[in-house]
Structure formats: structure tokens, C-alpha cells
Design a protein around this motif. Structure first.
Motif, PDB file in Angstrom:
ATOM      1  N   GLN A  72       0.677  -1.239  -0.064  1.00 16.85           N
ATOM      2  CA  GLN A  72      -0.064  -0.171  -0.077  1.00 16.85           C
ATOM      3  C   GLN A  72       0.783   1.309   0.237  1.00 16.85           C
ATOM      4  OE1 GLN A  72      -3.223   0.243  -0.205  1.00 16.85           O
ATOM      5  NE2 GLN A  72      -4.406  -1.524   0.526  1.00 16.85           N
ATOM      6  N   ALA A  73       1.918   1.328   0.784  1.00 17.27           N
ATOM      7  CA  ALA A  73       2.639   2.377   0.869  1.00 17.27           C
ATOM      8  C   ALA A  73       3.612   2.690  -0.208  1.00 17.27           C
ATOM      9  CB  ALA A  73       3.763   2.197   2.016  1.00 17.27           C
ATOM     10  N   LEU A  74       3.902   1.478  -1.160  1.00 21.26           N
ATOM     11  CA  LEU A  74       4.744   1.928  -2.335  1.00 21.26           C
ATOM     12  C   LEU A  74       3.854   2.141  -3.462  1.00 21.26           C
ATOM     13  CD1 LEU A  74       7.040  -1.256  -2.435  1.00 21.26           C
ATOM     14  CD2 LEU A  74       7.742   0.857  -1.582  1.00 21.26           C
ATOM     15  N   SER A  75       2.536   1.852  -3.479  1.00 23.06           N
ATOM     16  CA  SER A  75       1.446   1.910  -4.405  1.00 23.06           C
ATOM     17  C   SER A  75       1.221   3.636  -4.427  1.00 23.06           C
ATOM     18  CB  SER A  75       0.116   1.140  -4.097  1.00 23.06           C
ATOM     19  OG  SER A  75      -0.535   1.603  -2.984  1.00 23.06           O
ATOM     20  N   VAL A  76       1.138   4.255  -3.110  1.00 22.34           N
ATOM     21  CA  VAL A  76       0.956   5.558  -3.080  1.00 22.34           C
ATOM     22  C   VAL A  76       2.324   6.695  -3.398  1.00 22.34           C
ATOM     23  CG1 VAL A  76      -1.158   5.415  -1.912  1.00 22.34           C
ATOM     24  CG2 VAL A  76       1.184   5.471  -0.410  1.00 22.34           C
TER      25      VAL A  76
ATOM     26  N   LEU B 119       2.341 -14.131   3.236  1.00 27.43           N
ATOM     27  CA  LEU B 119       0.840 -13.369   3.341  1.00 27.43           C
ATOM     28  C   LEU B 119      -0.009 -14.354   4.240  1.00 27.43           C
ATOM     29  CD1 LEU B 119      -0.047 -12.031   0.327  1.00 27.43           C
ATOM     30  CD2 LEU B 119       0.649 -10.622   2.375  1.00 27.43           C
ATOM     31  N   ASP B 120      -0.192 -14.133   5.443  1.00 27.60           N
ATOM     32  CA  ASP B 120      -1.206 -15.012   6.111  1.00 27.60           C
ATOM     33  C   ASP B 120      -2.628 -14.614   5.920  1.00 27.60           C
ATOM     34  OD1 ASP B 120      -2.094 -12.596   7.524  1.00 27.60           O
ATOM     35  OD2 ASP B 120      -0.602 -13.160   9.221  1.00 27.60           O
ATOM     36  N   THR B 121      -3.613 -15.352   6.379  1.00 28.59           N
ATOM     37  CA  THR B 121      -5.091 -15.211   6.129  1.00 28.59           C
ATOM     38  C   THR B 121      -5.576 -13.657   6.311  1.00 28.59           C
ATOM     39  OG1 THR B 121      -5.344 -17.428   6.780  1.00 28.59           O
ATOM     40  CG2 THR B 121      -7.428 -15.749   6.528  1.00 28.59           C
ATOM     41  N   VAL B 122      -5.212 -13.138   7.311  1.00 24.70           N
ATOM     42  CA  VAL B 122      -5.468 -11.641   7.813  1.00 24.70           C
ATOM     43  C   VAL B 122      -4.908 -10.753   6.516  1.00 24.70           C
ATOM     44  CG1 VAL B 122      -5.444  -9.772   9.169  1.00 24.70           C
ATOM     45  CG2 VAL B 122      -6.147 -12.056  10.288  1.00 24.70           C
ATOM     46  N   ASP B 123      -3.425 -11.072   6.320  1.00 22.79           N
ATOM     47  CA  ASP B 123      -2.796 -10.047   5.379  1.00 22.79           C
ATOM     48  C   ASP B 123      -3.435 -10.320   3.890  1.00 22.79           C
ATOM     49  OD1 ASP B 123       0.492 -10.709   6.867  1.00 22.79           O
ATOM     50  OD2 ASP B 123      -1.005  -9.388   7.361  1.00 22.79           O
ATOM     51  N   ALA B 124      -3.724 -11.373   3.618  1.00 23.44           N
ATOM     52  CA  ALA B 124      -4.450 -11.815   2.312  1.00 23.44           C
ATOM     53  C   ALA B 124      -5.880 -10.912   2.097  1.00 23.44           C
ATOM     54  CB  ALA B 124      -4.560 -13.409   2.165  1.00 23.44           C
ATOM     55  N   ARG B 125      -6.621 -10.758   3.056  1.00 22.11           N
ATOM     56  CA  ARG B 125      -7.727  -9.983   2.981  1.00 22.11           C
ATOM     57  C   ARG B 125      -7.213  -8.505   3.169  1.00 22.11           C
ATOM     58  NH1 ARG B 125     -11.147 -12.280   8.025  1.00 22.11           N
ATOM     59  NH2 ARG B 125     -12.752 -10.876   6.940  1.00 22.11           N
ATOM     60  N   LEU B 126      -6.450  -8.108   3.641  1.00 24.80           N
ATOM     61  CA  LEU B 126      -5.911  -6.840   3.608  1.00 24.80           C
ATOM     62  C   LEU B 126      -5.608  -6.523   2.315  1.00 24.80           C
ATOM     63  CD1 LEU B 126      -4.010  -6.011   6.910  1.00 24.80           C
ATOM     64  CD2 LEU B 126      -5.898  -4.823   6.023  1.00 24.80           C
ATOM     65  N   ALA B 127      -4.666  -7.272   1.735  1.00 23.57           N
ATOM     66  CA  ALA B 127      -4.180  -7.363   0.187  1.00 23.57           C
ATOM     67  C   ALA B 127      -5.190  -6.915  -0.803  1.00 23.57           C
ATOM     68  CB  ALA B 127      -3.219  -8.331   0.016  1.00 23.57           C
ATOM     69  N   GLU B 128      -6.289  -7.306  -0.478  1.00 21.16           N
ATOM     70  CA  GLU B 128      -7.531  -7.154  -1.412  1.00 21.16           C
ATOM     71  C   GLU B 128      -8.218  -5.913  -1.427  1.00 21.16           C
ATOM     72  OE1 GLU B 128     -10.233 -10.162  -0.856  1.00 21.16           O
ATOM     73  OE2 GLU B 128      -8.843 -11.842  -1.470  1.00 21.16           O
ATOM     74  N   MET B 129      -7.839  -5.198  -0.434  1.00 21.22           N
ATOM     75  CA  MET B 129      -8.460  -3.741  -0.139  1.00 21.22           C
ATOM     76  C   MET B 129      -7.482  -2.585  -0.758  1.00 21.22           C
ATOM     77  SD  MET B 129      -9.052  -4.404   3.988  1.00 21.22           S
ATOM     78  CE  MET B 129      -9.402  -2.496   4.367  1.00 21.22           C
ATOM     79  N   THR B 130      -8.231  -1.638  -1.186  1.00 22.30           N
ATOM     80  CA  THR B 130      -7.680  -0.525  -1.833  1.00 22.30           C
ATOM     81  C   THR B 130      -6.985   0.538  -0.587  1.00 22.30           C
ATOM     82  OG1 THR B 130      -9.354   1.065  -1.569  1.00 22.30           O
ATOM     83  CG2 THR B 130      -9.310  -0.488  -3.831  1.00 22.30           C
ATOM     84  N   GLN B 131      -6.228   1.464  -0.905  1.00 25.73           N
ATOM     85  CA  GLN B 131      -5.527   2.167  -0.143  1.00 25.73           C
ATOM     86  C   GLN B 131      -6.756   2.957   0.620  1.00 25.73           C
ATOM     87  OE1 GLN B 131      -4.207   5.813  -1.639  1.00 25.73           O
ATOM     88  NE2 GLN B 131      -4.343   6.858   0.202  1.00 25.73           N
ATOM     89  N   ARG B 132      -7.786   3.392  -0.118  1.00 27.11           N
ATOM     90  CA  ARG B 132      -8.796   4.221   0.663  1.00 27.11           C
ATOM     91  C   ARG B 132      -9.691   3.473   1.544  1.00 27.11           C
ATOM     92  NH1 ARG B 132      -8.689   9.027   1.115  1.00 27.11           N
ATOM     93  NH2 ARG B 132      -9.032  10.002  -0.928  1.00 27.11           N
ATOM     94  N   GLU B 133      -9.684   2.047   1.158  1.00 32.88           N
ATOM     95  CA  GLU B 133     -10.399   1.278   1.945  1.00 32.88           C
ATOM     96  C   GLU B 133      -9.878   1.194   3.301  1.00 32.88           C
ATOM     97  OE1 GLU B 133     -13.046  -1.228  -1.336  1.00 32.88           O
ATOM     98  OE2 GLU B 133     -11.302  -1.993  -0.650  1.00 32.88           O
ATOM     99  N   VAL B 134      -8.441   1.000   3.266  1.00 40.20           N
ATOM    100  CA  VAL B 134      -7.882   0.558   4.583  1.00 40.20           C
ATOM    101  C   VAL B 134      -7.852   1.940   5.377  1.00 40.20           C
ATOM    102  CG1 VAL B 134      -5.296   0.491   5.304  1.00 40.20           C
ATOM    103  CG2 VAL B 134      -5.823  -0.918   3.342  1.00 40.20           C
ATOM    104  N   GLU B 135      -7.483   3.073   4.691  1.00 42.22           N
ATOM    105  CA  GLU B 135      -7.759   4.350   5.467  1.00 42.22           C
ATOM    106  C   GLU B 135      -9.034   4.629   6.332  1.00 42.22           C
ATOM    107  OE1 GLU B 135      -4.822   6.971   2.766  1.00 42.22           O
ATOM    108  OE2 GLU B 135      -6.893   7.067   2.522  1.00 42.22           O
ATOM    109  N   ILE B 136     -10.264   4.195   5.294  1.00 47.14           N
ATOM    110  CA  ILE B 136     -11.471   4.349   6.003  1.00 47.14           C
ATOM    111  C   ILE B 136     -11.888   3.292   6.925  1.00 47.14           C
ATOM    112  CG2 ILE B 136     -13.940   3.978   5.612  1.00 47.14           C
ATOM    113  CD1 ILE B 136     -13.488   5.169   2.912  1.00 47.14           C
ATOM    114  N   LEU B 137     -11.034   1.990   6.982  1.00 51.22           N
ATOM    115  CA  LEU B 137     -11.509   1.175   7.944  1.00 51.22           C
ATOM    116  C   LEU B 137     -10.707   1.410   9.346  1.00 51.22           C
ATOM    117  CD1 LEU B 137     -12.047  -1.657   8.982  1.00 51.22           C
ATOM    118  CD2 LEU B 137      -9.944  -2.513   7.743  1.00 51.22           C
ATOM    119  N   ILE B 138      -9.590   2.326   9.153  1.00 49.32           N
ATOM    120  CA  ILE B 138      -8.899   2.570  10.483  1.00 49.32           C
ATOM    121  C   ILE B 138      -9.637   3.586  11.010  1.00 49.32           C
ATOM    122  CG2 ILE B 138      -6.862   3.936  11.165  1.00 49.32           C
ATOM    123  CD1 ILE B 138      -5.323   2.816   9.013  1.00 49.32           C
TER     124      ILE B 138
END
Length: 222
Positions: A91-95, A137-156
């Protein structure tokens, strides 16, 4: 050389500042405790590098990176974070991050990251680079990997107890857009309630219980 350090924990920011001054006596370091303050300092000082945590008190380091890149295309941004799972690194590298190192790194590695990125190169801590190369990637990480940057920010922000209106204001988007992202999140994560979203955010390491946030239930940490 001018450096800005953005970290919601004042002690961490001051400690990193002192460390850099001890290694580079001529360095000029400013510390910010939020994304908004970091933006203000960046405009005032035009630093050679911005070092930021992924999780800040107002909005995420991802959002800070995006906003800085919008105004200053040649900005040099390094993430120094307590979170170093593969999905967040991506996510960090993508932005537009130029570097990513963990808070477990040696002081010399922080210095190397600054030197390399200010020379125009991308720098990843060895362990971070290995994680990316091996795709651990573990199970939780794999689910995070499917999320967009904006979705991660909103989730936080939602997990911190922010209302949809507050999230919209912080991220400069509409309330409807926030609602749409939350619906998309629930669909991706196969989650039906806000409480389950909070539990996921805690399980994935994005927030933790026991530290007062805006709602007094959970707070993001680095």
C-alpha cells in the motif's frame, strides 16, 4: 539536509530526531504529531525527506503520502513503521513511497534509507524486501491485500469510532463515498456489521483495544 518526521507518538518522533542529529550533526529536523502538521511543516521547510509512520492521529500515513505527492511531485517519502506486513508495504509503495523500514531496524539502516532515497533510489529494509520477494501473506494479510488504499484508511478511521461525516471531512470525500466504501469493505471481508469491522481491524493490527481514540474503544497505533 532537512528532514521532517511525522509520528503520532511524541516520544518516538523526538527520539528519532535526536538519533539523526547524533549521526548527522548538520541535519535540520522538524517533528510533526499529525498528518496536517506534517503538511504544514512540509510547505514551510521544503525538506529533503519526509519520514512518516503508517498510522497517524488524524489520517493515515498513506493519505499523507498521497496529499504530499499531489502538491510536491518530487517529494521523498520514507515510511518508518511498527507495521511491516506485506500488504501494508505494498500500500505504501503504491501511493509513491520511496522507502520503507521498520522500527526494529538498526540506526544505520535509517541513515542508509535517507541517503539512498535522497539520491533518487528506492530503499527497502532487507527483511521487508525479503517479505515482498517471498510473498509471505497469512489469512488476515491476504484479506488486507485485496483492499484499496482508501478502504484501508476508512477502515482505520471507522474502527477508531469516527462517524461517516468525520471520515468524509478528514479524507476530503463525500459522506456517500464513505458509505459506498464501507459497503464494499463488508462485501470483500464477508462482514455484516460495524462491530465485525472493528474486530477485523484489531485482528489485522490496524487498531488495538485499550487506548482511547475518538470513541474511547480502540485506537490506531504504530
Amino acid at each position: 539536509m532537512k528532514i521532517i518526521i511525522a509520528d503520532g507518538h511524541r516520544l518516538v518522533g523526538k527520539s528519532v530526531s535526536c538519533l539523526l542529529r547524533s549521526m548527522l550533526p548538520s541535519i535540520d529536523v522538524e517533528t510533526a504529531n499529525s498528518g496536517a502538521e506534517a503538511m504544514h511543516l512540509y510547505a514551510a521547510h521544503s525538506p529533503d525527506a519526509l519520514i512518516t509512520e503508517l498510522l497517524l492521529p488524524d489520517y493515515s500515513g498513506l493519505e499523507l503520502c498521497r496529499r504530499v505527492r499531489q502538491r510536491w511531485r518530487k517529494a521523498n517519502i520514507i515510511f518508518l513503521s511498527g507495521m511491516d506486513d506485506v500488504s501494508m508495504i505494498k500500500q505504501a509503495l503504491s501511493v509513491g513511497a520511496n522507502g520503507f523500514i521498520s522500527k526494529n531496524c538498526a540506526p544505520e539502516e535509517l541513515l542508509s534509507a535517507i541517503e539512498e532515497t535522497t539520491s533518487g533510489n528506492v530503499y527497502l529494509e532487507h527483511n521487508v524486501a525479503m517479505q515482498l520477494a517471498m510473498g509471505q501473506l497469512d489469512t488476515v494479510d491476504a484479506r488486507l491485500a485485496e483492499m484499496t488504499q482508501r478502504e484501508v484508511e476508512i477502515l482505520i478511521l471507522i474502527a477508531r469510532g469516527e462517524s461517516n461525516q468525520c471520515v468524509a471531512k478528514r479524507l476530503s470525500i463525500s459522506v456517500k463515498t464513505v458509505s459506498n466504501h464501507i459497503s464494499a469493505l463488508k462485501g470483500k471481508l464477508e462482514i455484516s456489521s460495524s462491530l465485525e469491522l472493528l474486530h477485523f481491524a484489531v485482528d489485522s493490527g490496524l487498531v488495538r483495544y485499550g487506548v482511547r481514540g475518538s470513541a474511547g474503544t480502540a485506537s490506531a497505533f504504530g
